[in-house]
Write an enzyme that holds these catalytic residues in place. Structure first.
Site, mmCIF file in Angstrom:
data_model
loop_
_atom_site.group_PDB
_atom_site.id
_atom_site.type_symbol
_atom_site.label_atom_id
_atom_site.label_comp_id
_atom_site.label_asym_id
_atom_site.label_seq_id
_atom_site.Cartn_x
_atom_site.Cartn_y
_atom_site.Cartn_z
ATOM 1 C CG ASN A 212 44.420 38.812 -35.403
ATOM 2 O OD1 ASN A 212 45.034 37.989 -36.057
ATOM 3 N ND2 ASN A 212 44.438 38.832 -34.081
ATOM 4 C CG ASP A 213 41.805 44.794 -35.989
ATOM 5 O OD1 ASP A 213 40.733 44.228 -36.254
ATOM 6 O OD2 ASP A 213 42.046 45.307 -34.879
ATOM 7 C CD GLU B 219 45.618 47.280 -34.663
ATOM 8 O OE1 GLU B 219 44.942 46.345 -34.211
ATOM 9 O OE2 GLU B 219 45.693 48.408 -34.130
ATOM 10 N NE ARG C 274 46.194 46.100 -27.934
ATOM 11 C CZ ARG C 274 45.626 45.065 -28.549
ATOM 12 N NH1 ARG C 274 45.957 44.794 -29.802
ATOM 13 N NH2 ARG C 274 44.754 44.307 -27.923
ATOM 14 C CB CYS D 37 51.666 41.377 -31.829
ATOM 15 S SG CYS D 37 50.632 42.762 -32.357
ATOM 16 N NE ARG E 59 39.870 41.384 -35.776
ATOM 17 C CZ ARG E 59 40.272 40.970 -34.598
ATOM 18 N NH1 ARG E 59 40.375 39.689 -34.354
ATOM 19 N NH2 ARG E 59 40.592 41.831 -33.655
ATOM 20 C CG HIS F 228 39.261 39.920 -29.549
ATOM 21 N ND1 HIS F 228 38.797 40.717 -30.562
ATOM 22 C CD2 HIS F 228 40.525 40.327 -29.297
ATOM 23 C CE1 HIS F 228 39.739 41.588 -30.884
ATOM 24 N NE2 HIS F 228 40.782 41.381 -30.141
ATOM 25 N NE ARG G 76 45.345 40.566 -27.648
ATOM 26 C CZ ARG G 76 45.909 39.378 -27.898
ATOM 27 N NH1 ARG G 76 46.209 38.577 -26.891
ATOM 28 N NH2 ARG G 76 46.173 38.994 -29.129
#
Length: 604
Positions: A472-473, A449, A346, A520, A483, A202, A309
């Site tokens: 990403n996930d 995800e 989210r 996203c 990650r 992140h 977020r």
């Protein structure tokens, strides 16, 4: 002497400036810029902290047991002597006066200078006194923190101020928490380097959102770099150059100017509709972290918010979580700012590398988890905290009265979670309606995800109105790697055939069922994947505002129909990246031919 340190490139561009070092041992103290008029007050805080620590040490001397009296008293006397030495407190004053650092930051910077000097001493006894300096410094830092009531880890932001005429600053740290990274969005830092981290940690994601050069996983960077060293961050190659020679410095300054010209050129596209050469309209949305980011989304030409977020509203708050009204005001501010364009919020996604403050009793205790990425996070945490979850849902529903809102549920993997979410949504709707408060247009979506979500997607889509792929996930869980861990960063591969097939399957199934689908994750903002995602049938991309122009340029040059014909070969290939690049070359040629035909028709 010039030194090169190699890491992972996570945000493109070049940054040149003076190093601002946040050492790992002192990363948890507050770091922020002060108003120059407050410099004397900050220096006074330092002096007061010294007085307090001196009194503590004197009191300790009185309590030393008789049997250990001589040794311990001698050690405390050494600490008292160091405490009064001008090299500690007095020498921290210039950091406050000239750099506008707060007292904690100034002391940390001076401690770093001193400990480096001790490391270079030839005499073993003197070199070992470094530990004493660090212990005295830690006492001073604790006294400063007690005096201000600031919580550890608050890399606070007073950096919106323009320090005209001063050298540009580059941050070098062992690591930076996601919540702290947020504070840099309006700061004076032009780039940063961390010892740890991966391409999709992140920290890296926020760096890309800020559109500033960054390198992570640089291992010993914070130990090699000294305060005020001139450094170059090459965000394209993942290199940190310490004390560059004049010729190298001039070359990178030229590259900086070229990057600025390219950004200026791309910015002209911000009001151009995103339509492919074959007439396919593409929705380019923005990912944001805080309400004030909405203005950047509009400036970049976003046609809505694809990911708000909300967890960042809960961070850096010393355990005091936002209540329903505070959340409502934040969500409403974004909805109003977007002026009728959709806003996707989210629900809280905490856990793994996004913990809340330790003071929060509701925070998942990651230090007790063997693997936080597989623990109580995202929707699992929300369902375990029903009061908090209900508050958030009510706040979002109330904000929908001011414009279209989409609620996005993170990390859905079980149908039982789907039913629970649905029940809490219905209950929240009833509670808001019972108060006589209005509710507007609201749709409910799930983040894809984990591979399990892809495999049960038809069942999910019977409840949800849309899905958003968090690449990403999805990559992390598909390939079984953390990650954020630079030790396995080389295994993080968005081009992995399994990853691409899962994404293609999700897009195809959602389109077939007439449900909305977007991406996203970081792949949405990476130009290398634009044509591939278009070929898969994706027509909604959500990314950081800074990435919208470059993605729009790729969309405008793409022929989706031609790309779609090449998709099966790409998905079946052992090396999808090479197959995709070949397909892109064919598409570019076809697009050029189409433009040439169109131009000839107009001329005739």
């Amino acid at each position: 002497m010039s030194i090169q340190v190699f890491g992972l490139p996570v945000s493109r561009g070049v940054a040149i400036g003076r190093a601002v070092l946040v050492a790992s041992s002192r990363v948890d103290v507050a770091h922020y810029f002060i108003d120059p008029a407050d410099a004397e007050r900050e220096y006074e805080r330092l002096r007061d902290a010294r007085t307090e620590v001196s009194a503590e040490l004197m009191a300790l001397k009185q309590e030393v047991p008789e049997e250990a009296h001589a040794e311990l008293v001698a050690l405390l006397d050494v600490h008292l002597m160091m405490l009064q030495d001008p090299m500690l407190v007095e020498s921290a004053q210039p950091w406050i006066a000239t750099r506008h650092y707060n007292a904690e930051w100034a002391l940390s910077a001076q401690l770093e200078v001193l400990t480096r000097q001790f490391d270079e001493m030839e005499d073993d006894y003197l070199r070992e006194r470094k530990a004493d300096v660090e212990q005295v410094g830690e006492r001073l830092l604790k006294a400063l923190t007690r005096g201000t009531g600031l919580s550890p880890g608050a890399l606070a932001n007073a950096g919106a101020r323009d320090f005209a005429g001063e050298d540009p600053l580059v941050l070098v740290a062992n690591d930076i928490a996601p919540a702290d990274m947020l504070q840099f969005k309006r700061s004076v830092f032009t780039g940063f380097v961390t010892d740890v981290g991966g391409r999709t940690s992140h920290t890296a994601i926020v760096a890309r959102s800020m559109d500033i050069p960054a390198v992570v996983g640089a291992r010993e960077a914070s130990r090699i770099v000294r305060q005020d060293d001139w450094v170059i961050i090459d965000g394209d190659a993942g290199i940190l150059i310490v004390n560059p020679p004049p010729m190298v410095l001039e070359e990178y300054r030229f590259r900086q100017r070229q990057v600025e010209l390219e950004r200026a050129r791309l910015s002209r596209l911000r009001h151009t509709p995103a339509v492919t050469l074959d007439g396919q309209t593409v929705e380019l949305l923005a990912n944001i972290e805080l309400p004030r980011d909405a203005s950047a989304a509009l400036e970049a030409g976003a046609v809505g918010v694809g990911l708000f977020r909300s967890e960042f509203l809960f961070m850096n708050r010393a355990g005091r979580l936002p209540d329903e009204d505070e959340q409502f005001e934040a969500y409403r501010a974004v909805v109003l700012a977007m002026g009728g364009m959709p806003v996707t919020i989210r629900t809280v996604d905490v856990g793994a590398d996004k913990p809340l403050d330790r003071a929060s009793s509701q925070e998942p205790r990651h230090d007790h988890m063997l693997n936080p990425a597989l623990g109580l996070r995202a929707i699992r945490w929300s369902l375990s905290e029903p009061d908090m979850f209900s508050e958030q849902l009510r706040a979002i529903l109330r904000a929908s009265a001011f414009g279209p809102v989409r609620i996005l549920i993170p990390m859905v993997a079980h149908l039982s979670e789907v039913q629970s979410v649905k029940q809490w949504m219905d209950r929240a709707r009833e509670e808001v309606t019972a108060r006589g408060q209005a509710i507007g247009e609201v749709t409910l979506g799930a983040m894809v995800e984990v591979p399990a979500a892809v495999l049960i997607l038809p069942s999910l889509l019977r409840t949800f109105d849309f899905v958003s792929i968090g690449t990403n996930d999805l990559i992390q869980y598909t390939l079984a790697i953390d990650r954020a861990d630079e030790a396995v960063a080389h295994l993080y591969d968005p081009w992995h055939p399994a990853v691409l097939r899962l994404i293609a399957q999700t897009i195809a199934q959602a389109n077939a069922m007439g449900k909305g689908v977007s991406v996203c994750g970081e792949m949405a903002g990476d130009p290398a994947f634009t044509e591939l995602l278009l070929a898969m049938g994706l027509r909604s991309f959500s990314m950081h505002p800074a990435q919208i122009s470059s993605i729009k340029q790729r969309v405008l040059r793409a022929d989706a129909r031609t790309l779609q014909l090449a998709l099966p070969a790409v998905l079946d290939a052992d090396q999808p990246q090479q197959a995709c690049e070949a397909a892109m070359r064919t598409s570019s040629k076809s697009g050029a031919e189409r433009l040439a035909v169109s131009s000839r028709t107009v001329l005739q």
